[in-house]
Motif scaffolding. Structure first.
Motif, short mmCIF file in Angstrom:
data_model
loop_
_atom_site.label_atom_id
_atom_site.label_comp_id
_atom_site.label_asym_id
_atom_site.label_seq_id
_atom_site.Cartn_x
_atom_site.Cartn_y
_atom_site.Cartn_z
N HIS A 132 53.48 76.07 57.07
CA HIS A 132 53.13 76.50 55.72
C HIS A 132 54.08 75.89 54.69
N ALA A 133 55.39 75.84 55.03
CA ALA A 133 56.36 75.24 54.10
C ALA A 133 56.06 73.76 53.89
N VAL A 134 55.74 73.04 54.98
CA VAL A 134 55.41 71.62 54.87
C VAL A 134 54.16 71.43 54.00
N LYS A 135 53.19 72.30 54.18
CA LYS A 135 51.94 72.22 53.40
C LYS A 135 52.23 72.36 51.90
N ILE A 136 53.07 73.34 51.54
CA ILE A 136 53.40 73.57 50.13
C ILE A 136 54.18 72.39 49.56
N LEU A 137 55.14 71.87 50.31
CA LEU A 137 55.95 70.74 49.84
C LEU A 137 55.07 69.50 49.64
N LEU A 138 54.20 69.21 50.59
CA LEU A 138 53.33 68.03 50.48
C LEU A 138 52.38 68.15 49.29
N GLY A 139 51.87 69.34 49.08
CA GLY A 139 50.88 69.51 48.01
C GLY A 139 51.47 69.56 46.62
N SER A 140 52.78 69.81 46.52
CA SER A 140 53.40 70.00 45.20
C SER A 140 54.10 68.76 44.66
N ALA A 141 54.52 67.85 45.52
CA ALA A 141 55.31 66.69 45.09
C ALA A 141 54.38 65.52 44.76
N SER A 142 54.20 65.25 43.49
CA SER A 142 53.18 64.28 43.07
C SER A 142 53.66 62.84 43.04
N VAL A 143 54.98 62.58 43.19
CA VAL A 143 55.47 61.20 43.25
C VAL A 143 56.17 60.93 44.59
N LEU A 144 55.93 61.79 45.56
CA LEU A 144 56.59 61.68 46.86
C LEU A 144 56.14 60.41 47.59
N LYS A 145 57.12 59.67 48.14
CA LYS A 145 56.81 58.45 48.90
C LYS A 145 56.84 58.69 50.41
N ARG A 146 57.69 59.62 50.84
CA ARG A 146 57.77 59.87 52.29
C ARG A 146 58.29 61.28 52.54
N ILE A 147 57.77 61.88 53.59
CA ILE A 147 58.33 63.11 54.11
C ILE A 147 58.66 62.84 55.58
N VAL A 148 59.91 63.06 55.95
CA VAL A 148 60.39 62.77 57.30
C VAL A 148 60.64 64.10 58.00
N ILE A 149 59.95 64.31 59.11
CA ILE A 149 60.07 65.55 59.87
C ILE A 149 60.72 65.23 61.21
N ILE A 150 61.93 65.75 61.42
CA ILE A 150 62.68 65.48 62.65
C ILE A 150 62.59 66.71 63.55
N CYS A 151 61.95 66.56 64.69
CA CYS A 151 61.73 67.69 65.59
C CYS A 151 63.02 68.13 66.26
N ASP A 152 63.05 69.39 66.64
CA ASP A 152 64.14 69.92 67.47
C ASP A 152 63.86 69.44 68.89
N GLU A 153 64.54 68.37 69.27
CA GLU A 153 64.27 67.72 70.55
C GLU A 153 64.48 68.67 71.73
N PHE A 154 65.55 69.46 71.66
CA PHE A 154 65.85 70.39 72.76
C PHE A 154 64.74 71.44 72.89
N TYR A 155 64.25 71.92 71.75
CA TYR A 155 63.20 72.94 71.78
C TYR A 155 61.94 72.42 72.44
N PHE A 156 61.52 71.23 72.05
CA PHE A 156 60.30 70.66 72.62
C PHE A 156 60.47 70.27 74.09
N ASP A 157 61.67 69.77 74.44
CA ASP A 157 61.92 69.40 75.83
C ASP A 157 61.90 70.61 76.75
N SER A 158 62.35 71.76 76.22
CA SER A 158 62.42 72.95 77.05
C SER A 158 61.11 73.75 77.07
#
Length: 500
Positions: free
Chosen positions: A433-459
């Motif tokens: 939901h936070a990502v959705k709001i950020l993407l929809g509100s920033a009108s000059v945004l060039k990139r959004i970089v999402i870095i996953c919690d590697e340990f969380y996904f691995d486990s």
């Protein structure tokens, strides 16, 4: 014919002697190499010796008569006491090295040892290196069994440029302090004795550029002014109360860090040349800036105290932020913003960060994007170009009002914000939901970089398979900027797994 026989004999005998020949050649090469080193002039050999540890440099004295005293001119001495059962040997080595050192300068001297009942020896060593025009002095002193007053000559040393002093002990200062060439000062776990001597210490460093005050004890000081006109970097930590097991404590200072009935020291920082400021710890003391317009890079890492201090800490956080109106890069611990909620009347008076382009939010816990103080900082940063969340950023979905959280949209989202980074992403509903709001509100945004919690996904093997699904779901979110790309990384050190 005879030639052939001789050749045969030589061919047969050579393998038998090859081992001896190799040893002989090895010895000859070693002699040649040593001869080549011996041909070098003394200053070059002494320069080479300066890259060795003090122990290794002294050992070279056994190589030959010429090498016997070459080490006595090395400009760097480093002594680190090991096991207590070898203390007497350590003391004798330090005494002997300093006694035999020739009149040349000792540019760097480092000493790490237990003091015990040997304060006179410690002071004699310090006086010796001061006489040798020491430029860099690092003292790590511990285990005091008697009171130590460092020698007065140290505090008027005209050659000293770097001083690091680590000791959980009262800092007794002489009446005269003049560090005419000191540019770097680091004090760690020092117990300041009183207002007057502490003030003298900081005013006695006219060309100081870099100051670090690490977990020092201010309880004997009510107010002090740090006003070195050349000061460019200032780093403070107040975390000693968070350490239940302080290895530096001894019988002399067992109660030195007792903060009962202590409201903190008023520390005024004159920042006419200050470019970088960093605070890390609990706001036990009250820090404020005077004329801080030059600060361009600042960091506040905050640790919460007991609830009874919430209101006081809110005002102290506000004071710090009020002095950082001209920063270009700011790192804030979300705990500092959370405590501001205990003094909401201050929100309307928070500074506008007109020059701020890089803003980093850090936290040991998920960051709630609807935090009022956080949104106030963003709204008060009209030129923000880069926004980073150092861990998960969340926004609850159970309340419809959260869709209006960006109403009004911060001006930087419309004019300048080009990059958003989110670390520690786990892909739950609040984060999406936070990502959705950020993407929809920033009108000059060039990139959004999402870095996953590697340990969380691995486990969580089942979730790892859903990473692509999560990414594809994010791609369906409406974007305020048509040119914005989404980069989805599986870890901080990984290349983007998905982009779109």
């Amino acid at each position: 014919m005879w030639c052939r026989k001789i050749c045969k004999i030589m061919d047969v005998s050579f393998p038998l002697n090859s081992g001896k020949n190799r040893k002989f050649r090895k010895k000859q090469n070693a002699k040649k190499r040593r001869k080549r080193i011996d041909d070098l002039p003394d200053p070059i050999i002494q320069h080479i010796l300066s890259y060795l540890s003090t122990k290794e440099a002294v050992r070279t004295s056994i190589l030959s008569k010429r090498w016997k005293y070459l080490w006595t001119s090395i400009p760097k001495l480093d002594f680190n006491e090991g096991a207590l059962d070898r203390r007497m040997m350590f003391m004798k080595i330090v005494e002997r090295v300093l006694a035999l050192h020739d009149p040349s300068d000792i540019k760097k001297f480092s000493l790490s040892c237990n003091v015990q009942y040997d304060t006179s020896h410690i002071n004699a060593w310090i006086c010796s290196v001061v006489m040798h025009k020491v430029q860099v002095l690092k003292l790590y002193l511990r285990n005091f069994q008697e009171l130590l007053a460092l020698p007065p000559c140290l505090f008027t040393c005209e050659s000293l440029e770097v001083l690091t002093l680590h000791m959980f002990h009262s800092l007794k200062l002489p009446s005269s302090i003049s560090f005419s060439r000191l540019k770097f000062l680091a004090l760690e776990k020092v117990i300041f004795s009183d207002d007057h001597s502490t003030q003298q210490l900081f005013t006695g460093c006219p060309i100081l550029e870099d100051l670090s005050i690490i977990d020092c004890i201010w309880k004997n000081v009510k107010a002090v002014c740090i006003s070195s006109p050349m000061l460019q970097r200032f780093f403070i930590t107040d975390k000693y109360l968070l350490d239940d097991e302080n290895d530096d404590k001894d019988d002399l200072n067992a109660e030195a860090d007792d903060q009962n009935d202590f409201n903190g020291c008023q520390v005024v920082i004159f920042g006419t040349s200050l470019k970088s400021f960093s605070f890390d710890g609990q706001l036990i003391n009250d820090y404020c800036f005077y004329n801080p317009s030059s600060i361009v890079d600042a960091s506040i890492q905050f640790f919460k105290r007991d609830a009874e201090y919430d209101f006081l800490d809110a005002h102290r956080v506000f004071k710090l932020l009020s002095g950082l109106g001209n920063v270009e890069k700011l790192t804030l611990d979300v705990g500092a913003l959370e405590v501001l909620s205990y003094a909401k009347e201050l929100f309307a008076h928070q500074p506008v960060f007109y020059k701020l382009t890089h803003l980093n939010f850090e936290s040991g816990f998920p960051i709630e994007f609807d935090l009022e103080a956080l949104l106030t900082i963003i709204r008060n940063s009209p030129c923000l170009n880069y926004l980073s969340f150092g861990t998960q950023v969340c926004l609850p979905t159970y309340c419809g009002n959260h869709d209006l959280i960006m109403n009004p949209v911060p001006s930087c989202f419309v004019t300048n914000l080009e990059t958003i980074e989110i670390f520690g992403f786990c892909g739950d509903e609040k984060e999406m939901h936070a990502v959705k709001i950020l993407l929809g509100s920033a009108s000059v945004l060039k990139r959004i970089v999402i870095i996953c919690d590697e340990f969380y996904f691995d486990s969580h093997g089942d979730l790892k398979k859903k990473q692509k699904e999560i990414f594809e779901q994010i791609l369906l979110f409406p974007r305020g900027s048509r040119s914005c790309t989404v980069h989805f990384l599986l870890g901080i050190s990984k290349a983007p797994r998905y982009s779109g």
